[in-house]
Design a protein around this motif. Structure first.
Motif, PDB file in Angstrom:
ATOM      1  N   GLU A  95       0.927  -1.257   0.024  1.00 48.51           N
ATOM      2  CA  GLU A  95       0.043   0.070   0.066  1.00 48.51           C
ATOM      3  C   GLU A  95       0.943   1.277   0.013  1.00 48.51           C
ATOM      4  OE1 GLU A  95      -3.895   1.585  -0.170  1.00 48.51           O
ATOM      5  OE2 GLU A  95      -3.455  -0.495  -0.093  1.00 48.51           O
ATOM      6  N   LEU A  96       1.917   1.328   0.768  1.00 49.67           N
ATOM      7  CA  LEU A  96       2.856   2.513   0.817  1.00 49.67           C
ATOM      8  C   LEU A  96       3.455   2.616  -0.429  1.00 49.67           C
ATOM      9  CD1 LEU A  96       4.391   1.993   4.461  1.00 49.67           C
ATOM     10  CD2 LEU A  96       3.076   4.096   3.259  1.00 49.67           C
ATOM     11  N   GLU A  97       3.889   1.530  -1.118  1.00 55.85           N
ATOM     12  CA  GLU A  97       4.619   1.517  -2.485  1.00 55.85           C
ATOM     13  C   GLU A  97       3.604   2.253  -3.482  1.00 55.85           C
ATOM     14  OE1 GLU A  97       5.958  -2.383  -3.142  1.00 55.85           O
ATOM     15  OE2 GLU A  97       8.081  -1.681  -2.315  1.00 55.85           O
TER      16      GLU A  97
ATOM     17  N   GLU B  47       2.336   5.803  -7.450  1.00 57.66           N
ATOM     18  CA  GLU B  47       1.076   6.115  -8.134  1.00 57.66           C
ATOM     19  C   GLU B  47       0.734   7.547  -7.953  1.00 57.66           C
ATOM     20  OE1 GLU B  47      -1.871   3.437  -7.805  1.00 57.66           O
ATOM     21  OE2 GLU B  47      -0.468   1.557  -8.203  1.00 57.66           O
ATOM     22  N   ASP B  48       0.602   7.840  -6.420  1.00 55.06           N
ATOM     23  CA  ASP B  48       0.079   9.266  -6.211  1.00 55.06           C
ATOM     24  C   ASP B  48       1.222  10.268  -5.680  1.00 55.06           C
ATOM     25  OD1 ASP B  48      -2.480   8.071  -6.165  1.00 55.06           O
ATOM     26  OD2 ASP B  48      -2.047   7.153  -3.939  1.00 55.06           O
ATOM     27  N   HIS B  49       2.489   9.684  -5.447  1.00 54.02           N
ATOM     28  CA  HIS B  49       3.622  10.707  -5.183  1.00 54.02           C
ATOM     29  C   HIS B  49       3.478  11.307  -3.780  1.00 54.02           C
ATOM     30  CE1 HIS B  49       4.956   9.525  -8.903  1.00 54.02           C
ATOM     31  NE2 HIS B  49       3.783   9.797  -9.747  1.00 54.02           N
ATOM     32  N   GLY B  50       2.756  10.780  -2.794  1.00 58.56           N
ATOM     33  CA  GLY B  50       2.414  11.485  -1.654  1.00 58.56           C
ATOM     34  C   GLY B  50       1.181  10.842  -1.029  1.00 58.56           C
ATOM     35  N   ALA B  51       0.603  11.577   0.046  1.00 54.64           N
ATOM     36  CA  ALA B  51      -0.580  11.141   0.519  1.00 54.64           C
ATOM     37  C   ALA B  51      -1.088  12.332   1.548  1.00 54.64           C
ATOM     38  CB  ALA B  51      -0.340   9.802   1.579  1.00 54.64           C
TER      39      ALA B  51
ATOM     40  N   ALA C  90       8.481  11.730   2.342  1.00 53.57           N
ATOM     41  CA  ALA C  90       8.050  11.136   3.563  1.00 53.57           C
ATOM     42  C   ALA C  90       7.655   9.999   3.712  1.00 53.57           C
ATOM     43  CB  ALA C  90       7.146  12.301   4.087  1.00 53.57           C
ATOM     44  N   LEU C  91       6.876   9.341   2.769  1.00 47.25           N
ATOM     45  CA  LEU C  91       6.384   8.029   2.749  1.00 47.25           C
ATOM     46  C   LEU C  91       7.528   7.077   2.437  1.00 47.25           C
ATOM     47  CD1 LEU C  91       3.248   8.703   0.441  1.00 47.25           C
ATOM     48  CD2 LEU C  91       3.206   8.294   2.748  1.00 47.25           C
ATOM     49  N   LYS C  92       8.494   7.597   1.582  1.00 47.91           N
ATOM     50  CA  LYS C  92       9.624   6.654   1.417  1.00 47.91           C
ATOM     51  C   LYS C  92      10.359   6.274   2.814  1.00 47.91           C
ATOM     52  CE  LYS C  92      10.847   7.832  -3.307  1.00 47.91           C
ATOM     53  NZ  LYS C  92      11.702   8.435  -4.273  1.00 47.91           N
ATOM     54  N   GLY C  93      10.218   7.436   3.658  1.00 45.23           N
ATOM     55  CA  GLY C  93      11.105   7.078   4.947  1.00 45.23           C
ATOM     56  C   GLY C  93       9.834   6.329   5.680  1.00 45.23           C
ATOM     57  N   LEU C  94       8.833   6.392   5.677  1.00 47.18           N
ATOM     58  CA  LEU C  94       7.939   5.342   6.360  1.00 47.18           C
ATOM     59  C   LEU C  94       8.309   3.786   6.169  1.00 47.18           C
ATOM     60  CD1 LEU C  94       4.562   7.435   6.925  1.00 47.18           C
ATOM     61  CD2 LEU C  94       6.438   7.207   8.293  1.00 47.18           C
ATOM     62  N   LEU C  95       8.085   3.819   4.434  1.00 47.01           N
ATOM     63  CA  LEU C  95       8.369   2.406   3.980  1.00 47.01           C
ATOM     64  C   LEU C  95       9.788   2.024   4.542  1.00 47.01           C
ATOM     65  CD1 LEU C  95       7.514   0.369   2.048  1.00 47.01           C
ATOM     66  CD2 LEU C  95       8.720   1.502   0.181  1.00 47.01           C
ATOM     67  N   GLU C  96      10.646   2.767   4.580  1.00 42.61           N
ATOM     68  CA  GLU C  96      12.030   2.079   5.163  1.00 42.61           C
ATOM     69  C   GLU C  96      11.759   1.720   6.659  1.00 42.61           C
ATOM     70  OE1 GLU C  96      16.687   3.755   5.883  1.00 42.61           O
ATOM     71  OE2 GLU C  96      15.248   5.074   4.471  1.00 42.61           O
ATOM     72  N   ASN C  97      11.093   2.465   7.494  1.00 40.07           N
ATOM     73  CA  ASN C  97      10.863   1.936   8.796  1.00 40.07           C
ATOM     74  C   ASN C  97      10.190   0.735   8.780  1.00 40.07           C
ATOM     75  OD1 ASN C  97      12.274   3.917  10.150  1.00 40.07           O
ATOM     76  ND2 ASN C  97      10.478   5.519  10.336  1.00 40.07           N
ATOM     77  N   ALA C  98       9.079   0.678   7.920  1.00 39.56           N
ATOM     78  CA  ALA C  98       8.267  -0.404   8.048  1.00 39.56           C
ATOM     79  C   ALA C  98       9.117  -1.683   7.697  1.00 39.56           C
ATOM     80  CB  ALA C  98       7.239  -0.222   7.081  1.00 39.56           C
ATOM     81  N   THR C  99       9.873  -1.398   6.706  1.00 37.58           N
ATOM     82  CA  THR C  99      10.496  -2.801   6.131  1.00 37.58           C
ATOM     83  C   THR C  99      11.914  -3.267   6.845  1.00 37.58           C
ATOM     84  OG1 THR C  99      11.807  -1.417   4.684  1.00 37.58           O
ATOM     85  CG2 THR C  99       9.721  -2.518   3.674  1.00 37.58           C
TER      86      THR C  99
END
Length: 295
Positions: A251-253, A258-262, A279-288
Motif C-alpha cells: 500500500e505504501l509503495e 502512483e500518488d507521489h504522496g498522501a 516522507a512516505l519513502k521514509g515510512l516505508l524504510e521504517n516499515a521494512t
C-alpha cells in the motif's frame, strides 16, 4: 461551563451521572459543520459516551460507541476516555429532515434497522464488546437498552440537545439501580422517569448544579465526583504515521509510485496531514526495517 457529576442516590441504592455538555456539543457542531439534526444526533451520542467514559477506572482506558441504524445520517461514532473527554463524527453531517412535531427527526435520520456497539479498551489482551439491536434510533432509548441487555444494569437514560443557530443547551442523565436496591427504591426511580425527559430544557433553565435540585432532590442526591467533559481530538502526526505503516509495504509503495504522496484527514477534527513522496519513502524504510510497525 460544562460539567459532569457522579451522584449517589437513595443512600447508595442507585447512582446517577448528570452532564451539561453545551460547549462540547457546540464545538462538535462547529468542527463538523453539522446540520441541526446531525448536531442533535451526534451531541446525544457524545454526552452518553462521555458519561460512560467517566465510569472507566484506568487513565488509559477508553470506549468507542458506534450506532449504525441504516438511516441517511450513516454511522454515528463517539470515542471517550476516563477523564470524560470525547470526540466523534457522523457519516453525513449535512443531513436535515423535517421536524416531527416540534422535535428534530433524530430517529428517522439514524434509523432503527441496525445496532449500537460499545467497545471498551481496558488494556487487556482483548477489548470488551457489547452490542444490542436499536430500539428507536432516538439514542437515549438505545443506550438504555444497551445497559439493560449487555451490562445487566436497569437504567433510565435521558439525552437532549436544543439547537438553533448555535447549541443553546445540551444535557444528559443516566440513572442506574445498584445491586440490593429495595423495591421501594426501584419504584421511586421508576416514578421519576417523567421528570427526566426534558433534560436539555432543564439544563438551559437551571444548568448543572440547579438540575440536581430540580431532577433528583427527592432521591437524596449526594455528589461524589465532578469532572469536566470536553470535546478533544488527540490525533497527532506520529499516530497517522503509525497508521500508514500498518497498511503494509504494498500500500505504501502504491502511494509513492502512483500518488507521489498522501493526504490523510482525521474524521474527528478534520485536520489534514500531508505526506510528501520522500516522507512516505521514509515510512516505508521504517516499515521494512522493523523500526516502526505497531499502532
Amino acid at each position: 461551563m460544562d460539567g459532569l457529576y457522579h451522584i449517589s442516590l437513595l443512600n447508595g441504592q442507585a447512582r446517577a451521572l448528570l452532564i451539561e455538555g453545551t460547549e462540547l456539543v457546540e464545538r462538535a457542531r462547529n468542527l463538523h459543520k453539522l446540520s441541526r439534526t446531525a448536531t442533535a444526533a451526534l451531541g446525544r451520542t457524545l454526552m452518553a459516551a462521555s458519561m460512560m467514559g467517566s465510569m472507566l477506572k484506568g487513565e488509559n482506558e477508553s470506549l468507542t460507541t458506534t450506532i449504525k441504524g441504516g438511516g441517511p445520517i450513516g454511522s454515528v461514532v463517539a470515542v471517550a476516555k476516563a477523564d470524560a473527554s470525547v470526540k466523534g463524527y457522523v457519516g453525513n453531517p449535512e443531513i436535515e429532515l423535517p421536524r416531527v412535531g416540534k422535535k428534530l427527526a433524530v430517529g428517522q435520520a439514524v434509523g432503527r434497522e441496525g445496532k449500537l456497539t460499545v467497545v471498551k479498551d481496558l488494556g487487556l489482551r482483548d477489548p470488551y464488546v457489547g452490542q444490542v439491536n436499536l430500539v428507536s434510533g432516538e439514542i437515549a432509548e438505545d443506550f438504555a437498552m444497551y445497559f439493560t441487555a449487555s451490562e445487566q444494569v436497569n437504567s433510565l437514560v435521558s439525552l437532549g440537545v436544543l439547537v438553533g443557530e448555535t447549541v443553546e443547551a445540551a444535557g444528559g442523565l443516566i440513572v442506574q439501580m445498584l445491586p440490593g436496591a429495595s423495591e421501594a427504591a426501584i419504584q421511586s426511580v421508576e416514578n421519576s422517569a417523567g421528570m427526566f425527559m426534558d433534560i436539555s430544557g432543564t439544563m438551559r433553565e437551571y444548568h448543572l448544579k440547579g438540575a440536581v435540585e430540580q431532577l433528583l432532590s427527592h432521591l437524596q442526591p449526594e455528589i461524589l465526583l465532578e469532572v469536566y467533559p470536553r470535546y478533544n481530538c488527540d490525533c497527532t502526526r506520529e499516530r497517522v504515521e503509525r497508521a500508514l505503516i500498518s497498511l503494509g509495504r504494498e500500500e505504501l509503495e502504491a502511494m509513492i509510485c502512483e500518488d507521489h504522496g498522501a493526504k490523510v484527514d482525521c474524521h474527528f477534527c478534520n485536520k489534514r496531514y500531508i505526506f510528501s513522496e520522500d516522507a512516505l519513502k521514509g515510512l516505508l524504510e521504517n516499515a521494512t526495517s522493523g523500526g516502526k510497525h505497531d499502532i
